[in-house]
Design a protein around this motif. Structure first.
Motif, PDB file in Angstrom:
ATOM      1  N   ARG A 268       0.776  -1.076  -0.038  1.00  0.00           N
ATOM      2  CA  ARG A 268       0.101  -0.048  -0.069  1.00  0.00           C
ATOM      3  C   ARG A 268       0.968   1.307   0.112  1.00  0.00           C
ATOM      4  NH1 ARG A 268      -2.433  -3.946   2.758  1.00  0.00           N
ATOM      5  NH2 ARG A 268      -4.453  -4.455   2.388  1.00  0.00           N
ATOM      6  N   PRO A 269       0.305   2.297  -0.214  1.00  0.00           N
ATOM      7  CA  PRO A 269       1.169   3.650  -0.305  1.00  0.00           C
ATOM      8  C   PRO A 269       2.176   3.869   0.982  1.00  0.00           C
ATOM      9  CG  PRO A 269      -1.252   4.106  -0.790  1.00  0.00           C
ATOM     10  CD  PRO A 269      -1.111   2.646  -0.489  1.00  0.00           C
ATOM     11  N   GLY A 270       3.259   4.061   0.673  1.00  0.00           N
ATOM     12  CA  GLY A 270       4.200   4.420   1.638  1.00  0.00           C
ATOM     13  C   GLY A 270       5.055   3.179   2.183  1.00  0.00           C
ATOM     14  N   MET A 271       4.643   1.839   1.336  1.00  0.00           N
ATOM     15  CA  MET A 271       5.542   0.785   1.381  1.00  0.00           C
ATOM     16  C   MET A 271       6.692   0.514   0.459  1.00  0.00           C
ATOM     17  SD  MET A 271       2.391  -1.982   2.523  1.00  0.00           S
ATOM     18  CE  MET A 271       3.674  -3.571   3.230  1.00  0.00           C
ATOM     19  N   CYS A 272       7.613   0.018   0.854  1.00  0.00           N
ATOM     20  CA  CYS A 272       8.655  -0.169  -0.412  1.00  0.00           C
ATOM     21  C   CYS A 272       9.172  -1.556  -0.516  1.00  0.00           C
ATOM     22  CB  CYS A 272       9.503   0.951  -0.227  1.00  0.00           C
ATOM     23  SG  CYS A 272      10.414   0.833   1.512  1.00  0.00           S
ATOM     24  N   ALA A 273       9.795  -1.624  -1.511  1.00  0.00           N
ATOM     25  CA  ALA A 273      10.638  -3.244  -1.676  1.00  0.00           C
ATOM     26  C   ALA A 273      12.011  -2.772  -2.431  1.00  0.00           C
ATOM     27  CB  ALA A 273       9.797  -4.125  -2.373  1.00  0.00           C
ATOM     28  N   GLY A 274      13.097  -3.564  -2.096  1.00  0.00           N
ATOM     29  CA  GLY A 274      14.189  -3.476  -2.549  1.00  0.00           C
ATOM     30  C   GLY A 274      14.675  -4.755  -3.224  1.00  0.00           C
ATOM     31  N   PHE A 275      15.539  -4.838  -4.311  1.00  0.00           N
ATOM     32  CA  PHE A 275      15.614  -6.120  -4.958  1.00  0.00           C
ATOM     33  C   PHE A 275      17.118  -6.045  -5.556  1.00  0.00           C
ATOM     34  CE2 PHE A 275      11.427  -4.892  -6.038  1.00  0.00           C
ATOM     35  CZ  PHE A 275      10.889  -5.788  -5.577  1.00  0.00           C
ATOM     36  N   PRO A 276      18.038  -6.632  -4.648  1.00  0.00           N
ATOM     37  CA  PRO A 276      19.576  -6.519  -4.696  1.00  0.00           C
ATOM     38  C   PRO A 276      19.818  -7.438  -6.116  1.00  0.00           C
ATOM     39  CG  PRO A 276      19.034  -6.982  -2.527  1.00  0.00           C
ATOM     40  CD  PRO A 276      17.579  -7.223  -3.440  1.00  0.00           C
ATOM     41  N   ALA A 277      20.806  -7.259  -6.657  1.00  0.00           N
ATOM     42  CA  ALA A 277      21.278  -7.679  -7.917  1.00  0.00           C
ATOM     43  C   ALA A 277      21.750  -9.176  -7.637  1.00  0.00           C
ATOM     44  CB  ALA A 277      22.175  -7.010  -8.506  1.00  0.00           C
ATOM     45  N   ASP A 278      21.699  -9.997  -8.538  1.00  0.00           N
ATOM     46  CA  ASP A 278      22.279 -11.381  -8.466  1.00  0.00           C
ATOM     47  C   ASP A 278      21.679 -12.356  -7.219  1.00  0.00           C
ATOM     48  OD1 ASP A 278      23.943 -13.472  -9.726  1.00  0.00           O
ATOM     49  OD2 ASP A 278      25.743 -13.089  -8.388  1.00  0.00           O
ATOM     50  N   THR A 279      20.421 -11.961  -6.806  1.00  0.00           N
ATOM     51  CA  THR A 279      19.688 -13.000  -5.962  1.00  0.00           C
ATOM     52  C   THR A 279      19.048 -13.902  -6.588  1.00  0.00           C
ATOM     53  OG1 THR A 279      18.136 -11.510  -5.591  1.00  0.00           O
ATOM     54  CG2 THR A 279      19.732 -11.158  -4.284  1.00  0.00           C
ATOM     55  N   GLY A 280      18.584 -13.757  -7.805  1.00  0.00           N
ATOM     56  CA  GLY A 280      17.768 -14.742  -8.725  1.00  0.00           C
ATOM     57  C   GLY A 280      16.308 -14.647  -7.951  1.00  0.00           C
ATOM     58  N   ASP A 281      15.974 -13.699  -7.205  1.00  0.00           N
ATOM     59  CA  ASP A 281      14.525 -13.514  -6.795  1.00  0.00           C
ATOM     60  C   ASP A 281      13.895 -12.584  -7.710  1.00  0.00           C
ATOM     61  OD1 ASP A 281      12.268 -13.558  -5.385  1.00  0.00           O
ATOM     62  OD2 ASP A 281      13.138 -12.444  -3.544  1.00  0.00           O
ATOM     63  N   ALA A 282      13.069 -13.332  -8.448  1.00  0.00           N
ATOM     64  CA  ALA A 282      12.234 -12.658  -9.675  1.00  0.00           C
ATOM     65  C   ALA A 282      11.162 -11.884  -8.978  1.00  0.00           C
ATOM     66  CB  ALA A 282      11.690 -13.388 -10.692  1.00  0.00           C
ATOM     67  N   HIS A 283      10.706 -10.564  -9.851  1.00  0.00           N
ATOM     68  CA  HIS A 283       9.711  -9.902  -9.244  1.00  0.00           C
ATOM     69  C   HIS A 283       9.019  -9.096 -10.315  1.00  0.00           C
ATOM     70  CE1 HIS A 283      13.022  -7.314  -9.630  1.00  0.00           C
ATOM     71  NE2 HIS A 283      12.064  -6.293  -9.928  1.00  0.00           N
TER      72      HIS A 283
END
Length: 183
Positions: free
Chosen positions: A117-132
């Motif tokens: 929801r508004p105000g939430m965030c997510a980070g996706f570091p490189a080379d983890t293989g966690d697709a999003h």
């Protein structure tokens, strides 16, 4: 005697280097601040068919490019109802960060689905293989602030479809099937 010296008299303490600046026309600098609404919105994608149509319901305002940034991208991504940000993907060298500005979105990763929801965030570091990817399952638009670096030699995996991407020396992605064949 320089232009300023003539105005102030012979006893001026303005250095000659300052006087020489007045003789040259000055370019008006581009304003550093701008309204994101003034940046064109586009749903262009480099995805090949048959995967291109899935990006038709997401629109980007490329704020970083508008500001002249070269090392990382900053976009406002608008996902209309029923749309998605992209196909689920993971980067080998590029980090991504997403902040929800408005609306409710579903984040899908290898670990499952999560509502943001508004105000939430997510980070996706490189080379983890966690697709999003981000989905809009509501009846209102979703706005995301998306920040990502532009590291060279990035490879993008798409676990749910027969596609892989590679960042070229020209800064553009090219796509092939997982077996390396062309579309």
């Amino acid at each position: 005697m320089g232009e300023f010296d003539a105005m102030l008299g012979a006893e001026s303490c303005i250095p000659p280097s300052i006087n020489s600046l007045t003789a040259r026309p000055m370019n008006k600098p581009k304003p550093l601040a701008f309204d994101p609404a003034d940046v064109a919105e586009s749903n262009a994608t480099s995805y090949p068919e048959p995967y291109r149509a899935a990006a038709a319901k997401r629109f980007n305002r490329r704020l970083g490019a508008h500001a002249g940034l070269k090392n990382f991208g900053v976009n406002i991504t608008r996902i209309v109802p029923g749309g998605q940000s992209s196909h689920r993907h993971a980067h080998s060298t590029q980090d991504e960060f997403v902040y929800v500005l408005s609306g409710e979105t579903v984040l899908e990763t290898n670990g499952g689905a999560q509502t943001l929801r508004p105000g939430m965030c997510a980070g996706f570091p490189a080379d983890t293989g966690d697709a999003h990817r981000f989905l809009n399952r509501t009846d209102a638009d979703v706005l995301l602030l998306v920040v990502g670096d532009k590291s060279a030699n990035d490879e993008v995996s798409y676990p749910d479809i027969d596609m892989q991407g590679r960042l070229g020396a020209d800064g553009k992605f090219s796509f092939t099937r997982k077996d390396g064949s062309s579309f």
